[in-house]
Design an enzyme around this catalytic site. Structure first.
Site, PDB file in Angstrom:
ATOM      1  N   ASP A  35      20.365  14.680  25.852  1.00 35.26           N
ATOM      2  CA  ASP A  35      19.735  15.972  26.130  1.00 35.26           C
ATOM      3  C   ASP A  35      20.749  17.007  26.594  1.00 35.26           C
ATOM      4  OD1 ASP A  35      17.369  14.832  25.447  1.00 35.26           O
ATOM      5  OD2 ASP A  35      16.595  14.635  27.492  1.00 35.26           O
ATOM      6  N   SER A  84     -14.629  23.036   6.838  1.00 38.46           N
ATOM      7  CA  SER A  84     -14.937  21.857   7.652  1.00 38.46           C
ATOM      8  C   SER A  84     -15.357  20.715   6.732  1.00 38.46           C
ATOM      9  CB  SER A  84     -16.049  22.177   8.645  1.00 38.46           C
ATOM     10  OG  SER A  84     -17.198  22.634   7.958  1.00 38.46           O
ATOM     11  N   LYS A 118      -8.763  10.849  12.121  1.00 44.04           N
ATOM     12  CA  LYS A 118      -9.234  12.226  12.348  1.00 44.04           C
ATOM     13  C   LYS A 118      -8.795  12.651  13.748  1.00 44.04           C
ATOM     14  CE  LYS A 118     -13.300  15.213  12.214  1.00 44.04           C
ATOM     15  NZ  LYS A 118     -12.995  15.872  13.494  1.00 44.04           N
ATOM     16  N   ARG A 139      -7.767  27.832  13.027  1.00 44.35           N
ATOM     17  CA  ARG A 139      -8.777  27.766  11.972  1.00 44.35           C
ATOM     18  C   ARG A 139      -9.777  28.915  12.066  1.00 44.35           C
ATOM     19  NH1 ARG A 139     -13.914  25.957  11.439  1.00 44.35           N
ATOM     20  NH2 ARG A 139     -14.533  25.266   9.364  1.00 44.35           N
ATOM     21  N   GLU A 176      -2.933  19.609  12.617  1.00 48.38           N
ATOM     22  CA  GLU A 176      -3.632  19.591  13.909  1.00 48.38           C
ATOM     23  C   GLU A 176      -2.620  19.643  15.054  1.00 48.38           C
ATOM     24  OE1 GLU A 176      -7.903  18.614  15.162  1.00 48.38           O
ATOM     25  OE2 GLU A 176      -6.949  18.987  13.224  1.00 48.38           O
ATOM     26  N   LYS A 293     -10.557  10.918   1.690  1.00 50.34           N
ATOM     27  CA  LYS A 293     -10.381  11.919   0.634  1.00 50.34           C
ATOM     28  C   LYS A 293     -10.116  11.209  -0.690  1.00 50.34           C
ATOM     29  CE  LYS A 293      -8.003  15.034   3.860  1.00 50.34           C
ATOM     30  NZ  LYS A 293      -6.726  15.697   4.192  1.00 50.34           N
ATOM     31  N   LYS A 317     -17.315   9.493  11.566  1.00 52.10           N
ATOM     32  CA  LYS A 317     -17.161   9.639  13.011  1.00 52.10           C
ATOM     33  C   LYS A 317     -17.478   8.332  13.736  1.00 52.10           C
ATOM     34  CE  LYS A 317     -16.532  13.312  14.597  1.00 52.10           C
ATOM     35  NZ  LYS A 317     -17.306  14.549  14.719  1.00 52.10           N
ATOM     36  N   CYS A 437     -14.439  12.253  54.338  1.00 47.89           N
ATOM     37  CA  CYS A 437     -14.140  11.566  55.592  1.00 47.89           C
ATOM     38  C   CYS A 437     -13.310  12.492  56.469  1.00 47.89           C
ATOM     39  CB  CYS A 437     -13.371  10.279  55.293  1.00 47.89           C
ATOM     40  SG  CYS A 437     -12.553   9.561  56.732  1.00 47.89           S
ATOM     41  N   CYS A 443      -7.360   7.474  58.626  1.00 47.99           N
ATOM     42  CA  CYS A 443      -8.046   6.717  57.574  1.00 47.99           C
ATOM     43  C   CYS A 443      -7.052   6.022  56.638  1.00 47.99           C
ATOM     44  CB  CYS A 443      -8.939   7.655  56.760  1.00 47.99           C
ATOM     45  SG  CYS A 443      -9.871   6.818  55.468  1.00 47.99           S
TER      46      CYS A 443
END
Length: 683
Positions: A35, A84, A118, A139, A176, A293, A317, A437, A443
């Site tokens: 990094d 959709s 999905k 969308r 997505e 599909k 689903k 409390c 505690c």
């Protein structure tokens, strides 16, 4: 004077290297350099672009840090509508879908289907012109979305320039935006640390992060992206199947689902659904089903569309993750901050991929609203990593005292009057849903949180006493209350994990140093609910000493500026608890002390009656320093923006508070203007 040729070549090399390393890290998950080396390359490119602004291109990786905040998202019409999908929930509906496909194609042979998870995220469209990312949009309604290009540029997994070859002059990539489960957990942990509102689930977090007017906020959120199709430009691609198209997207540098494949016929569809359902709990991201599909693109074109959905595809689903079980008991759990949560003990039931034996009932009001009782049959829901909860009871299955069903066998739930962990009183404000409390410092359930807060920089400022060390001290039984810290020795500490003799000496010295403090820091360090730094300072200034504060009743407490009934009630409840008094006495015996009876002298009150909000990173002042200056001038620093806010002081990476100020028309100033106010007051 023209741009030196060697400089242009150097900038192009930096861009190429940075994108190559980003692709390896964010798409292939195979880092190629540390990094620190990446950051060095990034800074060198930034410096070049600052020195030669004409070098800045649309595909430069420096766009990924975010830019100037927008006032609104402009609308963006999609080249091809983002339709959709119709849904299927049962195997019979999938069989019917397959039959419609075969009927439409006039074939009895098994059809090849491209299948994939999905994603449960936010659908977006990315436009590339000559291989360069130029526009991105949500969308929306399928025809028109919101342009969020600056925000999408900050996602390192989205290529700013396409890799490879074979892309047309203009192409729309569909996919997505989502947040991985682990990233979501880390984000919420940061939200908690800052005292900000937590996100309900990864989808909400992803949507909220992408729709930020300030792209620098989006740049700081751990968003990911997966491509799953092509809009405009699909006709120009030299591929014949959806599977080949996905391979092309991967070659261009886009992340695509590893779980995608091609299956044959309805048996292949249903088999894939079961397979993904089993894998679902272990996937790094949330999914809410699978997508089927027709694989051949010419068949997709032949089948066409119906209404607002394609005929050639469907979403299968997952069923709701719910199950019926019996309530064996209702216990109460005490959280790290003293929150009392009712929890249903359940007859073990398999739901959402795991065996559930407990489910949250949230709070007393929720238990009463749902009327959950011992022996009830209840609906339990679990989704993803969400804690299982009781959704509702099944009334007809409730145990009754007699055959006529005139009276339930078991009484309604009653919240205990005392804490099950420490025996301290349990209280609940009139306008609050959560009972708590009052045994904060004593505690056991709150012990770690209380110690961590007590040692914090703004409280007793015990350097080196972090949350991991607090965990060790409590788990080893070495510390039960803040007073026990002052009895720790180098020998005791040196035996702990990752604690050598030198570190132990430093910590003992820091603890010893904290014995001399201020009354305001001590009050704040006690962790009294609703008592922040400013209120602690007001209390110390008003009463001058701890004994006077301990003796004050509610009316006397409300004489302190900005202390109303809620804060007064919190103070009274805390000091009325004998256990808390014992801890305070123990701290005094340990030598914790402060100058008493010397309230701070007030300087010129140039900001008296003014409320300011600080946001972002200021050039020279730390937030604590700016806050102290404002309060010393008689002003108040609030944590959120409202119509009553007089000024918002904004630095770099200002977030949602800046947006709220712009929305409400609250004046926004920078550090220099703040210093003028502090010197001259409001003109």
């Amino acid at each position: 004077m023209g741009l030196p040729e060697d400089v242009a070549k150097r900038a192009a090399w930096y861009r190429s290297e940075l994108e190559r390393h980003s692709y390896a890290y964010y798409v292939l998950d195979a880092p190629t350099i540390p990094d620190t080396e990446y950051d060095k390359l990034f800074r060198e490119l930034q410096e070049l672009e600052q020195q030669y602004p004409e070098l800045l291109t649309a595909d430069s990786p420096t766009h990924r840090v975010g830019g100037v905040p927008l006032k609104e998202f402009p609308p963006r019409q999609h080249g091809v509508p983002m339709l959709s999908l119709n849904n299927a929930f049962a195997p019979e509906e999938v069989e019917a879908f397959d039959k419609r496909i075969r009927d439409g194609l006039e074939t009895i042979a098994a059809v090849d289907y491209a299948v994939e998870p999905k994603f449960d995220g936010l659908a977006i469209s990315l436009t590339y012109e000559n291989g360069v990312f130029t526009c991105g949009a949500t969308r929306g309604d399928g025809v028109t979305g919101e342009e969020v290009t600056p925000n999408l540029r900050t996602l390192r997994c989205i290529p700013l320039r396409l890799r490879g070859e074979g892309w047309p002059a203009l192409i729309e990539i569909r996919g997505e935006v989502l947040m991985f489960k682990a990233d979501f957990a880390e984000l919420n942990a940061r939200q908690r640390e800052r005292g900000d509102k937590e996100f309900a689930n990864p989808r909400n977090a992803a949507a909220g992060s992408l729709r930020q007017l300030d792209s620098k906020i989006t740049a700081g959120r751990p968003l990911s992206f997966f491509a799953y199709g092509v809009g405009a430009g699909a006709d120009a691609l030299a591929v014949k199947t959806h599977g080949e198209m996905m391979g092309l997207l991967a070659a261009w540098g886009f992340p695509v689902a590893e779980e995608r494949r091609v299956v044959q016929g309805v048996r292949g569809l249903l088999g894939y659904f079961v397979e993904i359902g089993v894998k679902r709990p272990g996937l790094p991201y949330d999914i809410d089903g699978v997508v089927y599909k027709v694989n051949r693109l010419d068949w997709q074109a032949q089948l066409g569309f119906v209404s607002r959905a394609p005929r050639f595809a469907i979403a299968h689903k997952f069923p709701a993750e719910e199950a019926l079980t019996e309530v064996l008991g209702i216990d109460v759990q005490v959280g790290r901050t003293g929150a009392i949560t009712p929890v249903a003990r359940l007859k073990p039931v398999f739901v959402g991929g795991v065996t559930v034996t407990n489910a949250t009932l949230h709070n007393e009001d929720e238990v009463r609203r749902k009327d959950v009782r011992l022996g009830d049959t209840v609906i339990v829901r679990r989704a993803g990593d969400v804690i299982p909860e009781v959704v509702a009871i099944v009334p007809e299955k409730r145990p009754m005292r007699d055959l006529f069903g005139s009276e339930p066998l078991n009484p309604p739930f009653e919240l205990p009057a005392t804490c099950p962990e420490c025996g301290s009183a349990v209280v609940k404000g009139d306008d609050e849903a959560i009972a708590r409390c009052t045994g904060g410092l004593y505690c056991p359930a709150q012990r770690k949180q209380a110690l961590w807060h007590f040692a914090a920089r703004r409280a007793m400022d015990i350097e080196g006493l972090g949350d991991k060390l607090v965990d060790q001290l409590v788990d080893a039984g070495l510390v039960h209350s803040p007073a026990d810290l002052y009895g720790l020795t180098v020998e005791t500490l040196a035996g702990l994990e990752r604690m050598g003799e030198k570190s132990a000496q430093n910590l003992v010295a820091a603890i010893d140093k904290s014995r001399q403090t201020t009354l305001a820091r001590f009050i704040f360090g006690l962790g009294i609910r609703n008592v922040g730094e400013a209120t602690a300072r007001d209390l110390a200034k008003h009463f001058g000493g701890l004994d006077a504060l301990l003796a004050a009743d509610s009316a006397a407490l409300q004489m302190v500026p900005d202390v109303g009934p809620v804060v007064a009630e919190s103070l009274a409840a805390f000091f009325a608890e004998a256990h808390n008094r014992e801890v305070i006495d123990g701290l005094r015996r340990a030598g914790v002390s402060w100058p008493e009876g010397e309230p701070a002298q007030a300087g010129p009150q140039l900001l008296a009656g003014k409320t300011l909000v600080l946001t972002g990173t200021l050039p020279t002042l730390k937030r604590d320093e700016a806050k102290a200056l404002v309060e010393a001038a008689g002003g108040k620093v609030a944590g959120s923006v409202s119509k009553k806010t007089d000024y918002v002081v904004a630095g770099e990476e200002a977030g949602s508070k800046l947006e709220k100020a712009q929305e409400l028309g609250v004046p926004v100033i920078d550090e220099a203007e703040l210093m003028k106010l502090l010197a001259k007051g409001v003109e």
